[in-house]
Design a protein around this motif. Structure first.
Motif, PDB file in Angstrom:
ATOM      1  N   THR A 160     -71.590 -15.163  37.478  1.00 53.62           N
ATOM      2  CA  THR A 160     -71.217 -14.006  36.656  1.00 53.62           C
ATOM      3  C   THR A 160     -70.842 -14.432  35.238  1.00 53.62           C
ATOM      4  O   THR A 160     -70.305 -13.636  34.476  1.00 53.62           O
ATOM      5  N   GLY A 161     -71.106 -15.703  34.909  1.00 51.43           N
ATOM      6  CA  GLY A 161     -70.835 -16.184  33.559  1.00 51.43           C
ATOM      7  C   GLY A 161     -69.474 -16.803  33.361  1.00 51.43           C
ATOM      8  O   GLY A 161     -69.178 -17.326  32.278  1.00 51.43           O
ATOM      9  N   ARG A 162     -68.622 -16.762  34.366  1.00 50.59           N
ATOM     10  CA  ARG A 162     -67.276 -17.320  34.237  1.00 50.59           C
ATOM     11  C   ARG A 162     -67.363 -18.836  34.055  1.00 50.59           C
ATOM     12  O   ARG A 162     -68.069 -19.525  34.775  1.00 50.59           O
ATOM     13  N   VAL A 163     -66.608 -19.332  33.064  1.00 54.13           N
ATOM     14  CA  VAL A 163     -66.604 -20.757  32.758  1.00 54.13           C
ATOM     15  C   VAL A 163     -65.340 -21.372  33.352  1.00 54.13           C
ATOM     16  O   VAL A 163     -64.223 -20.989  32.989  1.00 54.13           O
ATOM     17  N   THR A 164     -65.521 -22.315  34.264  1.00 54.55           N
ATOM     18  CA  THR A 164     -64.393 -22.879  35.015  1.00 54.55           C
ATOM     19  C   THR A 164     -64.282 -24.380  34.781  1.00 54.55           C
ATOM     20  O   THR A 164     -65.249 -25.114  35.018  1.00 54.55           O
ATOM     21  N   PRO A 165     -63.109 -24.855  34.340  1.00 55.64           N
ATOM     22  CA  PRO A 165     -62.937 -26.311  34.229  1.00 55.64           C
ATOM     23  C   PRO A 165     -62.824 -26.945  35.619  1.00 55.64           C
ATOM     24  O   PRO A 165     -62.300 -26.342  36.549  1.00 55.64           O
ATOM     25  N   PRO A 224     -79.693 -20.313  31.757  1.00 59.92           N
ATOM     26  CA  PRO A 224     -80.342 -20.980  32.906  1.00 59.92           C
ATOM     27  C   PRO A 224     -79.402 -21.238  34.085  1.00 59.92           C
ATOM     28  O   PRO A 224     -79.783 -20.990  35.237  1.00 59.92           O
ATOM     29  N   ILE A 225     -78.197 -21.723  33.812  1.00 62.00           N
ATOM     30  CA  ILE A 225     -77.308 -22.063  34.919  1.00 62.00           C
ATOM     31  C   ILE A 225     -76.832 -20.820  35.650  1.00 62.00           C
ATOM     32  O   ILE A 225     -76.643 -20.833  36.870  1.00 62.00           O
ATOM     33  N   GLN A 226     -76.630 -19.704  34.936  1.00 58.34           N
ATOM     34  CA  GLN A 226     -76.223 -18.470  35.618  1.00 58.34           C
ATOM     35  C   GLN A 226     -77.318 -17.998  36.565  1.00 58.34           C
ATOM     36  O   GLN A 226     -77.030 -17.535  37.674  1.00 58.34           O
ATOM     37  N   LEU A 227     -78.556 -18.106  36.129  1.00 57.18           N
ATOM     38  CA  LEU A 227     -79.666 -17.720  37.004  1.00 57.18           C
ATOM     39  C   LEU A 227     -79.712 -18.630  38.227  1.00 57.18           C
ATOM     40  O   LEU A 227     -79.900 -18.154  39.357  1.00 57.18           O
ATOM     41  N   THR A 228     -79.538 -19.927  38.013  1.00 59.57           N
ATOM     42  CA  THR A 228     -79.514 -20.870  39.139  1.00 59.57           C
ATOM     43  C   THR A 228     -78.447 -20.481  40.145  1.00 59.57           C
ATOM     44  O   THR A 228     -78.695 -20.439  41.363  1.00 59.57           O
ATOM     45  N   GLU A 229     -77.260 -20.205  39.661  1.00 61.48           N
ATOM     46  CA  GLU A 229     -76.143 -19.861  40.539  1.00 61.48           C
ATOM     47  C   GLU A 229     -76.393 -18.545  41.271  1.00 61.48           C
ATOM     48  O   GLU A 229     -76.050 -18.403  42.445  1.00 61.48           O
ATOM     49  N   ARG A 230     -77.008 -17.565  40.588  1.00 60.17           N
ATOM     50  CA  ARG A 230     -77.280 -16.273  41.240  1.00 60.17           C
ATOM     51  C   ARG A 230     -78.332 -16.426  42.340  1.00 60.17           C
ATOM     52  O   ARG A 230     -78.215 -15.809  43.413  1.00 60.17           O
ATOM     53  N   LEU A 270     -76.900  -9.076  45.027  1.00 60.70           N
ATOM     54  CA  LEU A 270     -77.078  -8.656  43.632  1.00 60.70           C
ATOM     55  C   LEU A 270     -76.083  -9.293  42.669  1.00 60.70           C
ATOM     56  O   LEU A 270     -76.203  -9.142  41.457  1.00 60.70           O
ATOM     57  N   SER A 271     -75.092 -10.020  43.205  1.00 60.25           N
ATOM     58  CA  SER A 271     -74.101 -10.714  42.356  1.00 60.25           C
ATOM     59  C   SER A 271     -73.335  -9.747  41.455  1.00 60.25           C
ATOM     60  O   SER A 271     -73.097 -10.017  40.278  1.00 60.25           O
ATOM     61  N   ILE A 272     -72.941  -8.611  42.006  1.00 63.36           N
ATOM     62  CA  ILE A 272     -72.090  -7.673  41.268  1.00 63.36           C
ATOM     63  C   ILE A 272     -70.656  -8.193  41.335  1.00 63.36           C
ATOM     64  O   ILE A 272     -70.155  -8.482  42.423  1.00 63.36           O
ATOM     65  N   ARG A 273     -70.018  -8.317  40.211  1.00 59.87           N
ATOM     66  CA  ARG A 273     -68.667  -8.861  40.164  1.00 59.87           C
ATOM     67  C   ARG A 273     -67.735  -8.073  41.079  1.00 59.87           C
ATOM     68  O   ARG A 273     -67.758  -6.845  41.096  1.00 59.87           O
TER      69      ARG A 273
END
Length: 759
Positions: free
Chosen positions: A363-368, A466-472, A595-598
C-alpha cells in the motif's frame, strides 16, 4: 527470572560465545587459567549489571552459555575453583542505594538445564537418590519459571514488616516501602493459623498485557520503551520514591516459604493451598505429577502456550513435592538438590545492528527495518527485524552500530526492543543516527504521509512503483488471497521486475528493479499469455551446501536450453497456470482480500461477502448517497474500512483490475446454496485451536453460510466457542464466562440442526 548472573570488563565478542564450549576440553593449563579468569570477570560484571543496575549487558542466552562454559571448565580443572567463583555464590551483591537486610533463612538459586535430555538425567538422579534413602518415588510439582524479580516477604504475627530482594542469598536490599504499593501483596495475612514469623517468597513481575500498555505510553510520550518486563519490574522496585513504584503495574505470585518454624504442611502443593488461604497470590500454572512423561507433557504444553499466559516465562521449575524429602535431599552451597529449572530456547538475545534500511509495502507504506549480525533466537536464525516507523526508531533510541536487544516470540515477527546503552560508547566505528529517506528507494517518488497527521510515510506512486506491484502480486497469491502456491514472492519478483543489480554489489540484497513482463495485477489471470521465456532471477552460487557470496542469473519460468532440448516451461510454471485457473473460482471474500485495499483483511472481506454476495452489489452500494453509513453498519466493517473501500474504488486503475479479473473469468459472486439451512441465524461463534478435520477457514465458512457470525474474540455476547487442540486463552475465557464449548463433533451437529430448545 535468571537465578544466576555474572560478568567482565570487556563486552563479549561473538566468537567468545559461539566457540566457548568446543574450546574447553582442549585448552592447556595456562590457557585454562587465562580463560577461567576472563569468564569469572565477565560473569561477575554481567551479574552486577543484571541484579544491581537493572541494565543487562548480555542476553540470558549469552550469559547461560558463558556460565555453562565456566562450570565445564571447573569440572575439568577443579583446582581453579575458589570460594568467590560465580558457581559457588548466589545472585548478585547488595546495592549501596538500599539498606542491607539479612534473610531469616537463606535464599538459594536453582540449577539450570537447557535440554530435555539434561532434565531427564537430573530427574532420574534425584528419584534414585530418594529411593536410595528408602523413600517412595517422588511426586513432582511442576510450575512456570516467571521472568521476574525474586522477593522475600517477612510477616510477623500476620503483618508484613519487611520486603527484600534476594541479593547474595543471605543479605538483600530493603524494598519494603516499594513493595507496599503492590496491590497483590496483602499487608496483613488472612485467618489466624500462621506462624508468629514467616518468610514468604515469590516473583514480582509485570503482566504481558500491562507491559505492552506501559511501553505504548512510553513511546507516545517520546521516551524509550523498557527492554523487557523483568528489567522494568526490577527497576520499578528500586525507585527511590515509592510513589513512582506505585505508578507501575506490578504483580506478584508466591512460590515458597523460607523460615517456616511451626508450619505443619507436608508438601509444596499443600503449602500453596495454605498460602492461598492466607490471601497470598498463587500462580494458577502449577501441577503435581508422578512420572517423567507427565513432566515432559507439562513442558511441551507451556512451550506451545507460553505467549497465552499472564506473564513472561523462560522455563519450567520442577520440585520434589514432599517437604520431608526436600529436607533429606538438602542443598549444595548454591542450589537445592530437590529442584531444577528447565530453560526454554531463548527468545531474547543481543546482537549488533549493522544497518537500518527501509522497505516499501503493497500500500506504499515505508517501513524501516534493522539488518543485524545473524543470531539464533526462538529456534531460528534472524538477521532482519522490523522497526515499524521513523518515530518508533527515535523512541527506541537505536542507532546504527548499536548492540541491541532482539526479541522473537514463537512465530511473531522479530522485534528490536532497544539498544544496550552500556555498550554504546565501546562500539568501533562509532554509532550513527538513522535518517529516514525522503524519496522512494524503488521509484524515486517523494515520500509523504497519506493524510495530515499520519505517522507513516508512503510512496504515492502506487500504480507504477515496481516494489509496490511486487508486494501486491505476492499478497494476492497468499493464503488470505487466492492461495496460489506456485506464485510465491520470488515468482512475484521475477514477474514484476528486471533482474536488477548484481546482489554481490548490493550487500547481498536482491532488489526489484522493474519493469517485468507483468506491469499490473490486472494481468495476473493472463500470465499464460505473457512471454516468460526470457525472465531470469539472481541465484547465489553455492559450494558444498554453503553460500559463496557470488550470484548468477538463471531462467525462472523456463528450462535452460541445451543443444538437445529447447527451453520449455518448467513443471512449476505449468502448475502456476493450473492454479490460476482454479483461483478463478475463489469465493468473493478472497477476491476482496486480493485487491490490497487498505484495512480490508479476511474478517472484513467475509463480512462484506456475506452482506452483499456479489462484487456488483458492493460497487452499487458504493454509489449510494449514504454509502459510508451503509457500509459502516455492516457487522465487522466499521467507519475506517468503509472509508478505505470508497477511496479505493474511486480510483480508475483499481476499477480496471476488477474489470480485467472478471473478464478473465474470475467469479465475482458467491453462489447461494439454498439447500444449506440457516441454522445459526443470530448466533456468534468463535473458533479456536486446531480441529481434527476442519481448517479454521472451513469452520468459519460453515458458520457464515448458515447465517451465523464468525467472531475472532470471546465476549459475553458469544453464543458458542468451538475449541480444538491448543485452544489457549479463548477457551479459558469462555469457561470463565460460562459460554458453551463445543468440540468438532458437537459443532458439526450444531451446523446441521442449530441449538436445541434446551440451549
Amino acid at each position: 527470572m535468571r537465578q544466576d548472573r555474572t560478568v567482565s570488563s570487556e563486552p563479549v565478542e561473538p566468537q567468545d560465545i559461539s566457540t566457548a564450549s568446543e574450546a574447553v576440553e582442549a585448552v592447556p593449563d595456562q590457557a585454562a587459567r587465562d580463560r577461567y579468569s576472563v569468564l569469572v570477570d565477565l560473569i561477575q560484571k554481567y551479574r552486577v549489571a543484571y541484579y544491581n543496575e537493572d541494565a543487562p549487558l548480555a542476553s540470558d542466552a549469552e550469559f547461560d552459555l558463558l556460565y555453562s562454559e565456566l562450570e565445564k571448565l571447573e569440572a575439568l580443572h577443579p583446582e581453579l575453583v575458589t570460594n568467590d567463583s560465580p558457581t559457588q555464590v548466589v545472585g548478585g551483591d547488595v546495592s549501596v542505594a538500599f539498606a542491607a537486610v539479612d534473610h531469616v533463612a537463606r535464599m538459594y538459586s536453582l540449577e539450570d538445564v537447557f535440554s530435555l535430555e539434561e532434565l531427564e538425567a537430573w530427574l532420574v538422579r534425584a528419584a534414585a537418590s530418594v529411593e536410595k534413602r528408602g523413600g517412595q518415588p517422588p511426586q513432582w510439582l511442576t510450575e512456570l519459571k516467571i521472568d521476574g524479580l525474586a522477593v522475600n516477604l517477612l510477616y510477623r504475627d500476620g503483618v508484613l514488616v519487611r520486603a527484600a530482594t534476594r541479593g547474595d542469598g543471605t543479605t538483600g536490599e530493603d524494598i519494603t516501602h516499594n513493595v507496599a504499593t503492590i496491590k497483590d501483596i496483602p499487608q496483613k495475612l488472612s485467618g489466624t493459623n500462621f506462624p508468629s514469623e514467616v518468610e514468604i517468597r515469590g516473583e514480582v513481575f509485570i503482566a504481558s498485557k500491562d507491559f505492552a500498555e506501559l511501553n505504548e505510553k512510553m513511546v507516545a510520550a517520546g521516551k524509550a520503551p523498557f527492554a523487557n518486563p523483568r528489567n522494568s519490574a526490577a527497576g520499578s522496585l528500586r525507585q527511590k520514591d515509592p510513589a513512582e513504584t506505585a505508578k507501575r503495574p506490578l504483580s506478584m505470585f508466591v512460590h515458597g516459604i523460607g523460615a517456616r518454624e511451626g508450619l505443619s504442611t507436608a508438601s509444596q502443593s499443600e503449602t500453596y493451598a495454605l498460602l492461598k488461604e492466607w490471601g497470598m497470590p498463587i500462580s494458577p500454572y502449577f501441577k503435581v505429577v508422578s512420572t517423567l512423561a507427565e513432566v515432559m507433557d507439562f513442558i511441551a504444553y507451556y512451550g506451545e502456550h507460553r505467549h497465552d499466559l499472564i506473564h513472561e516465562i523462560d522455563g519450567i521449575v520442577v520440585k520434589v513435592d514432599d517437604l520431608a524429602t526436600q529436607r533429606e535431599l538438602g542443598h549444595t552451597s548454591r542450589v537445592p538438590r530437590w529442584s531444577v529449572a528447565y530453560k526454554y530456547p531463548p527468545e531474547e538475545v543481543h546482537t549488533k545492528l549493522l544497518d537500518i534500511q527501509v522497505q516499501v509495502g503493497r500500500t506504499g507504506r515505508v517501513t524501516p527495518f534493522g539488518i543485524m549480525e545473524p543470531v539464533k533466537v526462538a529456534g531460528s536464525t534472524v538477521e532482519r527485524a522490523t522497526l515499524h516507523n521513523q518515530d518508533v526508531v527515535k523512541a527506541k533510541g537505536v542507532m546504527i552500530g548499536d548492540v541491541v536487544v532482539l526479541r522473537k516470540a514463537g512465530d511473531v515477527i522479530p522485534e528490536i526492543v532497544g539498544p544496550v546503552m552500556a555498550l554504546r560508547e565501546l562500539q568501533d566505528p562509532p554509532v550513527r543516527e538513522f535518517v529516514m529517506p525522503t524519496h522512494c528507494p524503488s521509484c524515486g517518488t517523494e515520500l509523504a504521509p497519506a493524510k495530515d497527521g499520519d505517522i507513516d510515510i508512503r510512496c504515492p506512486n502506487t500504480k507504477s512503483c515496481p516494489i509496490q506491484l511486487t508486494e501486491r502480486v505476492a499478497h494476492l497469491s497468499g493464503r488470505g488471497g487466492f492461495d496460489i502456491e506456485a506464485l510465491g514472492y520470488e515468482a512475484a519478483v521475477a514477474l514484476t521486475s528486471g533482474p536488477g543489480p548484481d546482489p554481490a554489489e548490493n550487500g547481498g540484497s536482491i532488489a526489484p528493479a522493474g519493469p517485468g513482463p507483468l506491469t499490473s495485477e490486472a494481468q495476473v489471470f493472463s500470465i499464460a499469455e505473457l512471454d516468460l521465456s526470457g525472465v531470469v532471477v539472481w541465484r547465489e552460487i553455492r559450494s558444498k551446501g554453503e553460500g559463496t557470496g557470488r550470484f548468477q542469473q538463471v531462467p525462472y519460468f523456463y528450462t535452460k536450453a541445451t543443444s538437445k532440448k529447447p527451453s520449455v516451461p518448467t513443471k512449476t510454471t505449468e502448475k502456476l497456470y493450473e492454479e490460476l485457473e482454479k483461483a478463478k473460482k475463489a469465493p468473493l471474500w478472497r477476491v476482496l482480500v486480493a485487491l490490497s485495499i487498505r484495512h480490508v483483511g479476511p474478517t472484513a472481506s467475509r463480512a462484506l461477502a456475506t452482506r452483499y454476495g456479489t462484487m456488483a452489489a458492493i460497487q452499487e452500494a458504493l454509489l449510494a448517497p449514504d454509502a459510508r453509513e451503509q457500509l459502516a453498519n455492516v457487522d465487522g466493517v466499521g467507519g475506517i474500512i468503509a472509508e478505505a473501500l470508497i477511496e479505493w474504488f474511486a480510483v480508475d486503475w483499481h476499477q480496471e483490475i476488477v474489470a480485467a479479473w472478471a473478464a478473465a473469468g474470475v467469479l465475482m459472486a458467491d453462489a447461494v446454496d439454498e439447500s444449506v439451512p440457516r441454522t445459526l441465524e443470530g448466533l456468534t461463534i468463535v473458533v479456536t485451536g486446531t480441529l481434527p478435520t476442519l481448517s479454521r477457514d472451513e469452520a468459519k465458512e460453515a458458520i457464515i453460510t448458515r447465517g451465523g457470525k464468525a467472531a475472532g474474540s470471546v465476549s459475553k455476547n458469544t453464543s458458542y466457542v468451538v475449541a480444538g487442540e491448543a485452544a489457549g486463552t479463548k477457551l479459558d475465557k469462555a469457561e470463565a464466562l460460562g459460554i458453551p464449548v463445543l468440540d468438532e463433533e458437537a459443532f458439526i451437529a450444531l451446523l446441521a440442526t442449530g441449538p436445541t430448545p434446551a440451549e
